[in-house]
Design an enzyme around this catalytic site. Structure first.
Site, short mmCIF file in Angstrom:
data_model
loop_
_atom_site.label_atom_id
_atom_site.label_comp_id
_atom_site.label_asym_id
_atom_site.label_seq_id
_atom_site.Cartn_x
_atom_site.Cartn_y
_atom_site.Cartn_z
N TYR B 265 -8.78 -9.28 0.20
CA TYR B 265 -9.12 -8.84 -1.16
C TYR B 265 -10.17 -9.73 -1.83
CZ TYR B 265 -8.63 -8.18 -6.19
OH TYR B 265 -8.90 -7.99 -7.51
N ASP B 300 -4.59 -0.81 -2.47
CA ASP B 300 -4.93 0.13 -3.54
C ASP B 300 -6.39 -0.04 -3.98
OD1 ASP B 300 -3.47 -2.36 -4.35
OD2 ASP B 300 -4.30 -1.83 -6.31
N LYS B 372 4.58 -1.46 -0.91
CA LYS B 372 4.27 -1.52 -2.34
C LYS B 372 3.38 -0.33 -2.70
CE LYS B 372 2.86 -3.66 -6.33
NZ LYS B 372 2.02 -4.82 -6.30
#
Lengths: 245, 523
Positions: B265, B300, B372
């Protein structure tokens, strides 16, 4: 004169839906407090239709109020960047070729500590947003998206380096007025460097209005619901106008 | 587990093999390097804490003191100098911290007897390791005491006021409304700070600074709610950015239960140097694994920046990579909260079926992982009523596919940071949906040649092609060429590159050695 009031199911019934939290426990006393509050805002009538505890110390209310207030619709002036309909991507490209005759350079960034690229990406990324292609897709635009957390200083430096025609400043976080601070600093820096007139300055963000942006020294501000076509249309028309001067 | 999608096992195994191959050269690199924040995290485990009058934390002061003498000295690790100062001065850890904050330079003391240093270090390792194990045991005890009191999936809510004391009020209310997990979102600037601020903080933008004291304050507040609600409330923060391992260390010491922690990330979405990130994530994950902290990975983000339908395979590819990097750091599947999200354009025909398919696919490919699941954000608008409807579908998919951690969507996602009542409406929505379909997962199967099944097979195929491409090019080059998330990150570019440290032949890090032993990573 065109007098209007909120419409529930009958003209001029003035029905308004409200929901809010109060820092008291839920119960009859809380509901009465909610009703009195709504009446104190000038509503003639209020029905608290729902309440629920959020914790021991907070409670939630849904209420309907009836207002007699009205406005004259004819007297309304909208805070809009442009009254004209925006051109499509192809029309913008065509306009650039016809009116400007060279590629238009646009640099964009989300400035300061704001880490949200969602706004600037929606406007600039190839893919765009909601079936409106982003500026990177425009054949007659050269678009640089510097991403998020870009210092104002760096944005200006880069824009000068690539000879930008327009700079897009995106601001998403508005907590504690950070956006105002950031946008003001940007314009002040440009002015200090004597570069303000070199660029068309565009501000954007979900809570940025044209009025605010212009007040802070930008050429325009775009809020919620803006697409790349709107931004591109404004920039190229402004450039053509500048060219004619 | 009974399969509903009939994904071919050999293909799934093959994807895992590809992830292993892709990560192998990266793992070699990680083993040969440390970083300034890995060293500071180690110092924190040793007890280094506090800050000087300018707010520079003691761990940073120590690392800077070593580098100031000669940058090469850090190749031996920072621990040896800190422990040496303890041995030579006879100070307690607390006393030495105060002295360092007042200007004492650990480099002013020559290195003393090696055996004495090692003995002292062993004592410090034991002390921090016991504290972390006690935290873990306490959590396990409470989860056992309050078993079956949490929702399934766990309901996850975020607080973000900027002021830790205000956060406490909001978090307690959220927990009382039914949240199982509270995340204190960080102030927007923190991921790019190369230090962790010290003490309680009351000013942040869009979030609150992650500091050890803030962790402690929130933990104590949530522990009170646990007893009242008879439900263990998990506390979450962000072991990401330039201080990944330090935040993991602080979280381990203060009994956080989850950490956002992704292997890539920082590189892709925060422009942090790739080498630095890989090194940092490994050490942070070892700490998380030791502390029993569940990581939440950030898949996400691939969907908020790109199209959620077209780029679904990037999520699965990232999940395979995050899993593999997790295993390499000793993180078992049950601590891997692999991420994914409900982000498709709501106007796509059958979009719901595709979301259902992909969520079920993640469930079947990662059966033991507490997945998640993230709510819609990209297509949320000022139409809060439509937003509530979208969240309802999201809640449905989550329960229908037995997700592990469910981040509640806010109807005002596109409007403002959540009001207290927004969280309440989110919990109400989720508990309504999830109660009414409690046994849906066990009761409903999908048509073998239907849209849902076919979609999952397609995404798996696309994922394998993508992983094959990355494997052929190599991980570092793939990132440089923009294969991930459509962003190109040069190998020596990005933030924090200068903080990368070679491990010299005499590199000394007894805390790392202990972690490796504890996690069974020593061959």
């Amino acid at each position: 004169m065109h007098v209007i009031r909120p419409y529930g199911d009958t003209m001029d019934d003035g029905k308004v839906q409200l929901s809010f939290t109060l820092p008291v426990s839920d119960g009859a006393r809380g509901r009465e407090a909610a009703r009195k509050l709504v009446l104190s805002w000038g509503f003639k009538d209020c029905e608290v239709v729902h309440s629920a505890p959020l914790s021991d110390e907070f409670s939630f209310y849904v209420a309907y109020g009836k207002t007699e207030s009205s406005v004259d619709y004819d007297a309304m002036v909208a805070d809009q960047a442009s009254a004209d309909a925006s051109m499509t991507m192809d029309e913008v490209n065509e306009y650039i070729r016809r009116e400007i005759g060279r590629k238009v350079v646009v640099v964009g960034a989300c400035t300061g500590f704001d880490a949200h690229t969602v706004g600037i990406d929606a406007i600039m990324n190839m893919k765009g947003y909601n079936h409106h292609y982003g500026l990177e897709r425009y054949s007659d635009l050269e678009a640089y998206n510097l991403g998020a957390q870009v210092p104002n200083e760096k944005l200006i430096e880069f824009s000068a380096k690539v000879n930008a025609d327009a700079i897009l400043v995106s601001q998403v976080v508005t907590q504690k007025e950070t956006h105002v601070h950031n946008m003001t600093e940007f314009i002040e820096l440009l002015e200090a460097k004597g570069l303000r007139d070199r660029f068309v300055c565009v501000a954007g963000g979900p809570r940025i209005g044209n009025k605010l942006a212009v007040e802070l020294g930008f050429d325009v501000g775009f809020g919620r619901g803006t697409y790349a076509d709107d931004v591109a249309t404004f920039i190229v028309k402004k450039l053509a106008e500048k060219k004619r001067l | 587990m009974r399969t509903k999608l009939h994904l071919p096992k050999d293909r799934v195994d093959y994807a895992r093999q590809l992830a292993r191959k892709i990560s192998a050269p990266v793992a070699d690199f990680m083993d040969r390097h440390s970083s300034v924040t890995v060293e500071r995290a180690t110092l924190r485990l040793a007890g280094a804490d506090g800050a000087n009058a300018d707010g520079i934390p003691v761990p940073n002061l120590v690392v800077d003191q070593i580098r100031a003498v000669d940058p090469v000295l850090l190749e031996d690790g920072a621990t040896i100098r800190y422990v040496n100062a303890l041995v030579k001065s006879g100070d307690s850890v607390e006393a030495l911290n105060v002295r360092i904050a007042d200007g004492f330079n650990v480099m002013s003391l020559p290195l003393g007897d090696r055996a004495a240093i090692e003995e002292k270090a062993a004592e410090l390792v034991l002390s921090s390791s016991s504290r972390i194990k006690d935290n873990r045991a306490h959590r396990d005890r409470k989860l056992e005491e309050f078993r079956d009191r949490n929702h399934k999936p766990l309901l996850y809510l975020i607080v973000a006021t900027g002021n830790i004391y205000e956060d406490v009020k909001q978090a307690k209310a959220a927990a009382e409304q039914g949240a199982d997990v509270i995340a204190v979102i960080r102030t927007t600037a923190q991921s790019l700070l190369d230090y962790v601020p010290f003490g309680p903080t009351t000013e942040g933008f869009g979030g609150t600074y992650a500091t050890q004291e803030n962790f402690r304050i929130m933990r104590a507040a949530l522990d009170e709610v646990c007893e009242k609600e008879k439900r263990y409330i998990l506390l979450t923060n962000y072991a990401s950015g330039l201080c990944m391992p330090e935040i993991a260390a602080m979280g381990a010491l203060e009994r956080l239960d989850m950490m956002l922690n992704d292997s890539m990330y920082g590189i892709l979405f925060r422009d942090i140097n790739m080498y630095r990130t890989f090194v940092d994530q490994k050490f942070s994950r070892m700490i998380n694994a030791h502390a029993g902290i569940i990581i939440n990975t950030g898949e996400d983000n691939y969907l908020t920046t790109s199209d959620a339908f077209e780029k679904a395979f990037t999520v699965l590819a990232s999940q395979f990579l995050n899993e593999e990097f997790g295993f390499r750091a000793g993180l078992p599947a049950k601590l891997q909260g692999l991420g994914h999200a409900f982000e498709m354009d709501p106007t796509i025909k059958n979009g719901f079926l595709y979301e259902l398919s992909q969520a079920q696919m993640a469930r079947e490919i990662f059966p033991e992982h507490p997945l998640k699941y993230m709510p819609p954000t990209k297509f949320m608008s000022g139409d809060v009523f439509k937003g509530l409807a979208m969240n309802t579908l999201f809640n449905f998919v989550s329960k229908a596919t037995n997700q592990g951690i469910h981040l509640l969507g806010m109807l005002t996602e596109a409007v403002h940071t959540p009001f207290m009542m927004d969280r309440y409406l989110a919990v109400e929505n989720a508990t309504y949906v999830m109660n009414s379909m409690e046994d849906f997962y066990d009761d409903v199967e999908f048509r073998k040649d239907g849209i849902i099944v076919r979609r999952a097979h397609d995404v798996l195929d696309q994922t394998i092609s993508f992983l094959e491409e990355v494997e052929a090019i190599g991980m570092f080059d793939s990132i440089e060429r923009g294969l991930f998330a459509e962003v190109k990150r040069p190998k020596d570019g990005g933030k924090g590159f200068e903080g990368l440290v070679n491990k010299g032949p005499d590199y000394y890090n007894p805390f790392e050695e202990n972690l490796k032993r504890e996690l069974g990573l020593v061959k």
